[in-house]
Design an enzyme around this catalytic site. Structure first.
Site, PDB file in Angstrom:
ATOM      1  N   TYR A  11       0.825  -1.216   0.000  1.00 16.34           N
ATOM      2  CA  TYR A  11       0.000   0.000   0.000  1.00 16.34           C
ATOM      3  C   TYR A  11       0.864   1.273   0.000  1.00 16.34           C
ATOM      4  O   TYR A  11       0.871   2.038  -0.977  1.00 16.34           O
ATOM      5  CB  TYR A  11      -0.940  -0.059   1.209  1.00 16.34           C
ATOM      6  CG  TYR A  11      -1.714   1.198   1.506  1.00 16.34           C
ATOM      7  CD1 TYR A  11      -2.360   1.914   0.493  1.00 16.34           C
ATOM      8  CD2 TYR A  11      -1.826   1.652   2.821  1.00 16.34           C
ATOM      9  CE1 TYR A  11      -3.087   3.057   0.786  1.00 16.34           C
ATOM     10  CE2 TYR A  11      -2.560   2.783   3.116  1.00 16.34           C
ATOM     11  CZ  TYR A  11      -3.176   3.490   2.097  1.00 16.34           C
ATOM     12  OH  TYR A  11      -3.891   4.618   2.404  1.00 16.34           O
ATOM     13  N   ILE A  12       1.615   1.501   1.053  1.00 18.62           N
ATOM     14  CA  ILE A  12       2.370   2.757   1.146  1.00 18.62           C
ATOM     15  C   ILE A  12       3.554   2.728   0.176  1.00 18.62           C
ATOM     16  O   ILE A  12       3.875   3.734  -0.469  1.00 18.62           O
ATOM     17  CB  ILE A  12       2.822   3.008   2.602  1.00 18.62           C
ATOM     18  CG1 ILE A  12       1.603   2.990   3.542  1.00 18.62           C
ATOM     19  CG2 ILE A  12       3.557   4.339   2.722  1.00 18.62           C
ATOM     20  CD1 ILE A  12       1.941   3.033   5.020  1.00 18.62           C
ATOM     21  N   GLY A  36       1.788  -7.820  -1.001  1.00 19.58           N
ATOM     22  CA  GLY A  36       1.688  -6.828  -2.075  1.00 19.58           C
ATOM     23  C   GLY A  36       0.995  -7.394  -3.303  1.00 19.58           C
ATOM     24  O   GLY A  36       0.677  -8.586  -3.376  1.00 19.58           O
ATOM     25  N   ASP A  51      12.583 -12.279  -1.814  1.00 18.42           N
ATOM     26  CA  ASP A  51      12.297 -12.261  -0.386  1.00 18.42           C
ATOM     27  C   ASP A  51      13.542 -11.802   0.358  1.00 18.42           C
ATOM     28  O   ASP A  51      14.645 -12.309   0.089  1.00 18.42           O
ATOM     29  CB  ASP A  51      11.905 -13.683   0.039  1.00 18.42           C
ATOM     30  CG  ASP A  51      11.165 -13.678   1.346  1.00 18.42           C
ATOM     31  OD1 ASP A  51      11.664 -13.057   2.312  1.00 18.42           O
ATOM     32  OD2 ASP A  51      10.078 -14.277   1.414  1.00 18.42           O
ATOM     33  N   ALA A  74       8.992  -3.221   3.146  1.00 23.10           N
ATOM     34  CA  ALA A  74       8.564  -4.628   3.250  1.00 23.10           C
ATOM     35  C   ALA A  74       8.619  -5.084   4.704  1.00 23.10           C
ATOM     36  O   ALA A  74       9.675  -5.034   5.337  1.00 23.10           O
ATOM     37  CB  ALA A  74       9.496  -5.495   2.408  1.00 23.10           C
ATOM     38  N   TYR A 141       5.382  -6.133  17.280  1.00 24.15           N
ATOM     39  CA  TYR A 141       5.548  -5.347  16.050  1.00 24.15           C
ATOM     40  C   TYR A 141       6.340  -4.065  16.333  1.00 24.15           C
ATOM     41  O   TYR A 141       7.344  -3.767  15.686  1.00 24.15           O
ATOM     42  CB  TYR A 141       4.183  -5.009  15.454  1.00 24.15           C
ATOM     43  CG  TYR A 141       4.229  -3.946  14.386  1.00 24.15           C
ATOM     44  CD1 TYR A 141       4.978  -4.135  13.233  1.00 24.15           C
ATOM     45  CD2 TYR A 141       3.535  -2.743  14.532  1.00 24.15           C
ATOM     46  CE1 TYR A 141       5.041  -3.149  12.250  1.00 24.15           C
ATOM     47  CE2 TYR A 141       3.579  -1.764  13.557  1.00 24.15           C
ATOM     48  CZ  TYR A 141       4.338  -1.965  12.418  1.00 24.15           C
ATOM     49  OH  TYR A 141       4.403  -0.999  11.461  1.00 24.15           O
ATOM     50  N   ARG A 219      -7.266   8.729  16.617  1.00 28.13           N
ATOM     51  CA  ARG A 219      -6.059   8.462  15.831  1.00 28.13           C
ATOM     52  C   ARG A 219      -5.779   9.653  14.924  1.00 28.13           C
ATOM     53  O   ARG A 219      -6.680  10.393  14.543  1.00 28.13           O
ATOM     54  CB  ARG A 219      -6.245   7.218  14.942  1.00 28.13           C
ATOM     55  CG  ARG A 219      -6.397   5.923  15.701  1.00 28.13           C
ATOM     56  CD  ARG A 219      -5.054   5.489  16.281  1.00 28.13           C
ATOM     57  NE  ARG A 219      -5.160   4.258  17.063  1.00 28.13           N
ATOM     58  CZ  ARG A 219      -5.514   4.200  18.352  1.00 28.13           C
ATOM     59  NH1 ARG A 219      -5.808   5.308  19.016  1.00 28.13           N
ATOM     60  NH2 ARG A 219      -5.557   3.048  18.976  1.00 28.13           N
ATOM     61  N   GLY A 280      -4.636  -3.915  23.215  1.00 26.69           N
ATOM     62  CA  GLY A 280      -3.450  -3.203  22.721  1.00 26.69           C
ATOM     63  C   GLY A 280      -3.740  -1.858  22.088  1.00 26.69           C
ATOM     64  O   GLY A 280      -2.806  -1.173  21.679  1.00 26.69           O
ATOM     65  N   ASP A 281      -5.014  -1.463  21.971  1.00 32.95           N
ATOM     66  CA  ASP A 281      -5.327  -0.165  21.358  1.00 32.95           C
ATOM     67  C   ASP A 281      -5.191   0.960  22.383  1.00 32.95           C
ATOM     68  O   ASP A 281      -5.964   1.017  23.344  1.00 32.95           O
ATOM     69  CB  ASP A 281      -6.773  -0.142  20.842  1.00 32.95           C
ATOM     70  CG  ASP A 281      -6.913  -0.753  19.459  1.00 32.95           C
ATOM     71  OD1 ASP A 281      -5.886  -0.909  18.769  1.00 32.95           O
ATOM     72  OD2 ASP A 281      -8.051  -1.058  19.077  1.00 32.95           O
TER      73      ASP A 281
HETATM   74  N1  UFG Z   1     -11.323   0.039  14.794  1.00 35.83           N
HETATM   75  C1  UFG Z   1     -12.646  -0.262  15.071  1.00 35.83           C
HETATM   76  N2  UFG Z   1     -13.246  -1.230  14.331  1.00 35.83           N
HETATM   77  C2  UFG Z   1     -12.615  -1.925  13.333  1.00 35.83           C
HETATM   78  C3  UFG Z   1     -11.263  -1.592  13.051  1.00 35.83           C
HETATM   79  C4  UFG Z   1     -10.641  -0.598  13.808  1.00 35.83           C
HETATM   80  O1  UFG Z   1     -13.261   0.308  15.959  1.00 35.83           O
HETATM   81  O2  UFG Z   1     -13.235  -2.810  12.718  1.00 35.83           O
HETATM   82  C5  UFG Z   1     -10.670   1.111  15.570  1.00 35.83           C
HETATM   83  C6  UFG Z   1      -9.446   0.611  16.340  1.00 35.83           C
HETATM   84  O3  UFG Z   1      -9.815   0.116  17.582  1.00 35.83           O
HETATM   85  C7  UFG Z   1      -8.609   1.900  16.407  1.00 35.83           C
HETATM   86  C8  UFG Z   1      -8.981   2.663  15.145  1.00 35.83           C
HETATM   87  O4  UFG Z   1     -10.186   2.081  14.676  1.00 35.83           O
HETATM   88  O5  UFG Z   1      -9.013   2.656  17.512  1.00 35.83           O
HETATM   89  C9  UFG Z   1      -7.941   2.552  14.047  1.00 35.83           C
HETATM   90  O6  UFG Z   1      -7.636   1.164  13.885  1.00 35.83           O
HETATM   91  P1  UFG Z   1      -6.751   0.638  12.679  1.00 35.83           P
HETATM   92  O7  UFG Z   1      -6.692  -0.853  12.806  1.00 35.83           O
HETATM   93  O8  UFG Z   1      -7.234   1.232  11.409  1.00 35.83           O
HETATM   94  O9  UFG Z   1      -5.321   1.271  12.948  1.00 35.83           O
HETATM   95  P2  UFG Z   1      -4.403   1.178  14.275  1.00 35.83           P
HETATM   96  O10 UFG Z   1      -4.483   2.520  14.917  1.00 35.83           O
HETATM   97  O11 UFG Z   1      -4.685   0.009  15.109  1.00 35.83           O
HETATM   98  O12 UFG Z   1      -2.987   0.841  13.603  1.00 35.83           O
HETATM   99  C10 UFG Z   1      -2.174   1.813  13.041  1.00 35.83           C
HETATM  100  C11 UFG Z   1      -1.264   1.185  11.985  1.00 35.83           C
HETATM  101  C12 UFG Z   1      -0.284   0.230  12.652  1.00 35.83           C
HETATM  102  C13 UFG Z   1       0.451   0.952  13.761  1.00 35.83           C
HETATM  103  C14 UFG Z   1      -0.543   1.496  14.736  1.00 35.83           C
HETATM  104  C15 UFG Z   1       0.161   2.265  15.818  1.00 35.83           C
HETATM  105  O13 UFG Z   1      -2.017   0.478  11.030  1.00 35.83           O
HETATM  106  O14 UFG Z   1       0.664  -0.228  11.699  1.00 35.83           O
HETATM  107  O15 UFG Z   1      -1.432   2.402  14.065  1.00 35.83           O
HETATM  108  O16 UFG Z   1      -0.563   2.157  16.985  1.00 35.83           O
HETATM  109  F1  UFG Z   1       1.277   0.116  14.413  1.00 35.83           F
END
Ligand code: UFG
Length: 325
Positions: A11-12, A36, A51, A74, A141, A219, A280-281
């Protein structure tokens, strides 16, 4: 300038290749197509399917193409998966990155850009989170990226490998031709847009009991083109020394605000279901971008979430099955 881009089918990475070529660079993409898409690789880029675990393959590619710089996208990139499969992160991400760095040093490639992450900041003392914030990785990660950052630090001191570590917050959006297509998809914005396309019934909100104004996580969403441009600025800045930047717009949006924006952009009601917190969020992640703004003159072209979601929506409407068409 000739640039080797690992993960240039992702993607990025694929959007950054598009922007590099628009800026006149010549590009070699090295990607195993594990995540990818071949169709995402710009037609003017040289494509090498390989790889990074195969040290000889990446070494041969660098020896043959003699790039001036390397952008290393990657990687395994999912926080949740890294708890289930820690060795993909603590071994593969680390060893693959090290194979690449060793070849870079062996062949005298003096410029290296690392895709790093906001997951370095699990317990920030200050919001917005500046690049000087103390590092507390939030998962295997995040730790894998922290290790790669430290390796680059020592390789700069020992071998002169100039580098930039770019810690992305939440990448989103699309260009006309390249967008977000993960299998499985776990990211909020593409999932919400799949609901609007009729491909999913609803979006589950992972928790509304966080300490934020509407109870859902906040976020810092950053458009993928703005991320790509930051990589290019960083690549050209390395004569002035190695650097680290946090990359976001500096403004946060809650999960509910994202869904509401997507309703406005798509005209679809986007039903929601309330679910438990996702382990973990963190409640709140917003980037401080003061350093990259001041030092490199970087400014996000897409300042609002609405503009970002509009570009993603255009891409999803044009590519409802992603790259599989
Ligand atoms: N969320 C929902 N429902 C879903 C999916 C996500 O409520 O179905 C919420 C998550 O809980 C979070 C927010 O939406 O609060 C964003 O979630 P994402 O999965 O889109 O992104 P993240 O913040 O978890 O992850 C991003 C990057 C990671 C990085 C991380 C750093 O994709 O690579 O931020 O914390 F590590």
């Amino acid at each position: 300038m000739k640039v080797l881009v690992t993960g240039g089918a992702g993607y990025i990475g694929s959007v950054t290749v598009e922007r590099l070529i628009a800026h006149g660079a010549s590009v070699v993409v090295f990607d195993n197509l594990y995540q990818g898409h071949r169709a995402a690789v710009h037609p003017d880029a040289v494509f090498v399917q390989g790889d990074l675990a195969d040290a000889a393959a990446i070494d041969e590619t660098i020896a043959r193409h003699q790039p001036d710089g390397i952008m290393h996208f990657a990687s395994h990139t999912l926080v949740g998966e890294s708890w289930q499969k820690p060795f993909l992160y603590l071994r593969d991400n680390v060893v693959n990155g090290l194979n690449l760095m060793e070849s870079a040093v062996r062949h005298g490639v003096g410029r290296f850009i690392l895709s790093s992450t906001a997951n370095l900041f699990d317990d920030p003392e200050r919001i917005p989170i500046e690049a000087t914030e103390r590092i507390v990785p939030g998962s295997p990660y995040g730790e894998s990226k922290h290790i790669l950052e430290r390796e680059l630090y020592w390789l700069d001191r020992a071998c002169g490998l100039r580098h930039a570590c770019l810690r992305y917050f939440n990448a989103c959006g699309a260009t006309e031709t390249r967008g977000e297509d993960h299998h499985p998809e776990t990211h909020l914005i593409p999932l919400v847009l799949q609901v609007a396309l009729g491909q999913r019934e609803h979006i589950t909100i992972f928790g509304d009991d966080y300490d934020t104004p509407d109870g859902t996580c906040i976020r810092d969403y950053i458009h993928v083109v703005d991320l790509a441009e930051a990589h290019i600025l960083a690549l050209h800045s390395l004569d002035g020394g190695s650097r680290k930047y946090n990359l976001g717009t500096g403004r946060g949006y809650s999960v509910r605000e994202v869904i509401e924006t997507a309703r406005e952009v798509t005209g679809h009601p986007i039903p929601t279901v309330m679910g438990p917190r996702r382990p973990g969020d963190p409640a709140l992640l917003v980037a401080g971008n003061e350093a990259i703004t001041r030092e490199l003159g970087w400014r996000p072209r897409y300042a609002t979430l609405r503009e970002m979601v509009e570009t993603a929506w255009r891409w999803h409407v044009a590519h409802p099955q992603g790259y599989e068409e």
